[in-house]
Design an enzyme around this catalytic site. Structure first.
Site, short mmCIF file in Angstrom:
data_model
loop_
_atom_site.label_atom_id
_atom_site.label_comp_id
_atom_site.label_asym_id
_atom_site.label_seq_id
_atom_site.Cartn_x
_atom_site.Cartn_y
_atom_site.Cartn_z
N ASP A 1 -6.36 -6.35 4.51
CA ASP A 1 -5.75 -5.02 4.48
C ASP A 1 -5.86 -4.38 5.84
OD1 ASP A 1 -4.87 -2.48 3.81
OD2 ASP A 1 -6.58 -2.01 2.52
N MET B 1 -9.06 8.13 -0.31
CA MET B 1 -9.93 8.53 0.81
C MET B 1 -10.50 9.92 0.55
SD MET B 1 -7.64 7.20 4.00
CE MET B 1 -6.68 5.67 3.89
N MET C 1 -12.07 4.28 -0.37
CA MET C 1 -12.75 4.52 0.90
C MET C 1 -13.46 5.86 0.75
SD MET C 1 -9.58 3.09 3.06
CE MET C 1 -8.59 3.21 1.58
N HIS D 1 -8.24 1.03 -3.93
CA HIS D 1 -9.18 0.79 -2.82
C HIS D 1 -9.86 2.10 -2.48
CE1 HIS D 1 -9.43 -0.26 1.79
NE2 HIS D 1 -10.62 -0.18 1.23
N ASP E 1 -4.67 3.67 -1.84
CA ASP E 1 -5.76 3.96 -0.91
C ASP E 1 -6.33 5.34 -1.18
OD1 ASP E 1 -5.95 1.62 0.82
OD2 ASP E 1 -3.89 2.12 1.38
N MET F 1 -11.31 -5.76 5.65
CA MET F 1 -10.48 -4.80 6.38
C MET F 1 -10.18 -5.34 7.78
SD MET F 1 -9.72 -2.22 4.49
CE MET F 1 -8.86 -1.35 5.81
N HIS G 1 -1.07 -1.20 -4.32
CA HIS G 1 -2.38 -0.89 -3.71
C HIS G 1 -2.45 0.61 -3.42
CE1 HIS G 1 -5.84 -2.04 -1.03
NE2 HIS G 1 -5.41 -1.03 -0.28
N SER H 1 0.87 -1.18 0.00
CA SER H 1 0.00 0.00 0.00
C SER H 1 0.90 1.22 0.00
CB SER H 1 -0.89 0.02 1.24
OG SER H 1 -1.31 1.35 1.49
C1 DX5 Z 1 -6.12 1.68 5.69
C2 DX5 Z 1 -5.73 1.37 4.26
C3 DX5 Z 1 -4.62 0.39 4.22
C4 DX5 Z 1 -3.41 0.88 4.94
C5 DX5 Z 1 -2.65 -0.30 5.47
O1 DX5 Z 1 -7.18 2.51 5.73
O2 DX5 Z 1 -6.81 0.83 3.52
O3 DX5 Z 1 -4.32 -0.04 2.90
O4 DX5 Z 1 -2.59 1.67 4.16
O5 DX5 Z 1 -1.62 0.15 6.28
P1 DX5 Z 1 -0.81 -0.82 7.26
O6 DX5 Z 1 -0.35 -2.00 6.46
O7 DX5 Z 1 0.29 0.01 7.78
O8 DX5 Z 1 -1.80 -1.23 8.31
ZN ZN Z 2 -6.32 -0.24 1.48
#
Ligand code: DX5
Ligand code: ZN
Length: 228
Positions: A187, A51, A83, A81, A49, A152, A47, A22
C-alpha cells in the site's frame, strides 16, 4: 460470524493478485458511484483508509462511511486500514459497520495477539500493518496470528506519494514466512511503474488510490496492476 470469515476472498481467492482501490483518492461527493465503477472495472475489494489525526497527520473516514458503503453494496469485501492509535477501540464499531478485514498497525500501541483475537471474535479477517521505518523483526513474531500482512510503501497519511523501494526487502522476508492461506498486501505508491516489483517480491494484494482514481480508464489501470 464464522460463516462470514469462511467465505473470505483472502483465503479462497479466485485469482491473485487481488486489486484493492483505496477510496481516499475517489471523488467523495460521488463516492457510491465511484466505488461501483471500480468494481465493474474489475476491482476485487475496496480499501478504506481510516486516519485519526494522531497516528498520522490527517483525518479521513470512520465507521459511518463503512456502514453506508455496506448498505449500498451488500456483497463487496470491505478492507479497512486503521492508521489510528489504539485500533482495539474501534473493532466493535467497524464490525457493526460491515467491515470484512480490519487492519491495525504494529506501531499502534495495542498487543497484536489480543488485537487479532478481538478482530476474529468480532467475525472479521485480521490484518497487521508495518510502516516503512519500522524494522521487519518487529512484526515477525505476530504474523502467524493474522490473515493478512500489510507492508506500507509510503509513510502513511496521504495518497499520491512516491513508492519507497527499500520496503521490498521487507516484503521478501515476510513472504517466505507466510502460510498459503495468508495474504501479503502492499500500500502506497503502487502503480504502473512499481506494481511488477511488488508482485515479484511476493505481494498478492495491491492497494492503489491515485493510480486508479487518477486514471481516466479504471479497467486498464486495474488490469495493469494485476499484470493479467
Ligand atoms: C496512505 C494510505 C494509502 C493511500 C495510497 O496513507 O494508506 O492507502 O491511499 O495512495 P496511493 O496509491 O496514491 O499511494
Ligand atoms: Zn491504506
Amino acid at each position: 460470524m464464522q460463516l462470514q470469515r469462511s467465505m473470505s476472498i483472502l483465503t479462497t481467492p479466485t485469482s491473485l493478485p487481488l486489486v484493492a482501490p483505496s477510496i481516499l483518492s475517489a471523488d467523495f461527493a460521488n463516492l457510491g458511484e465511484e466505488c461501483e465503477k471500480t468494481l465493474a472495472a474489475g476491482a476485487d475489494l475496496l480499501h478504506l483508509d481510516v486516519m485519526d489525526g494522531h497516528f498520522v497527520p490527517n483525518l479521513t473516514m470512520g465507521p459511518a462511511l463503512c456502514n453506508s458503503l455496506r448498505s449500498r453494496m451488500p456483497d463487496v469485501y470491505l478492507d479497512v486500514h486503521l492508521m489510528v492509535n489504539k485500533p482495539m477501540e474501534y473493532v466493535e464499531s467497524f464490525a457493526k459497520a460491515g467491515c470484512n478485514l480490519f487492519t491495525g498497525h504494529v506501531e499502534a500501541n495495542d498487543d497484536p495477539f489480543a488485537l487479532a483475537e478481538a478482530i476474529h471474535d468480532a467475525g472479521m479477517d485480521a490484518g497487521i500493518a508495518i510502516n516503512p521505518p519500522t524494522d521487519v523483526e518487529d512484526i515477525l513474531p505476530y504474523i502467524e496470528a493474522f490473515d493478512l500482512v500489510l507492508v506500507m510503501s509510503v509513510n502513511p497519511g496521504f495518497s499520491g506519494q512516491a513508492f519507497i523501494p527499500e520496503v521490498l526487502s521487507k516484503v521478501e522476508v515476510i513472504a517466505e514466512r507466510l502460510r498459503p492461506d495468508q495474504r501479503l498486501q502492499m500500500d502506497g505508491g503502487v502503480g504502473a511503474a512499481t506494481c511488477e516489483s511488488c508482485r515479484s517480491a511476493g505481494c498478492d494484494v495491491l492497494v492503489a488510490a491515485s493510480a486508479i482514481f487518477g486514471s481516466d480508464d479504471y479497467a486498464t489501470a486495474i488490469t495493469g496492476l494485476r499484470g493479467h
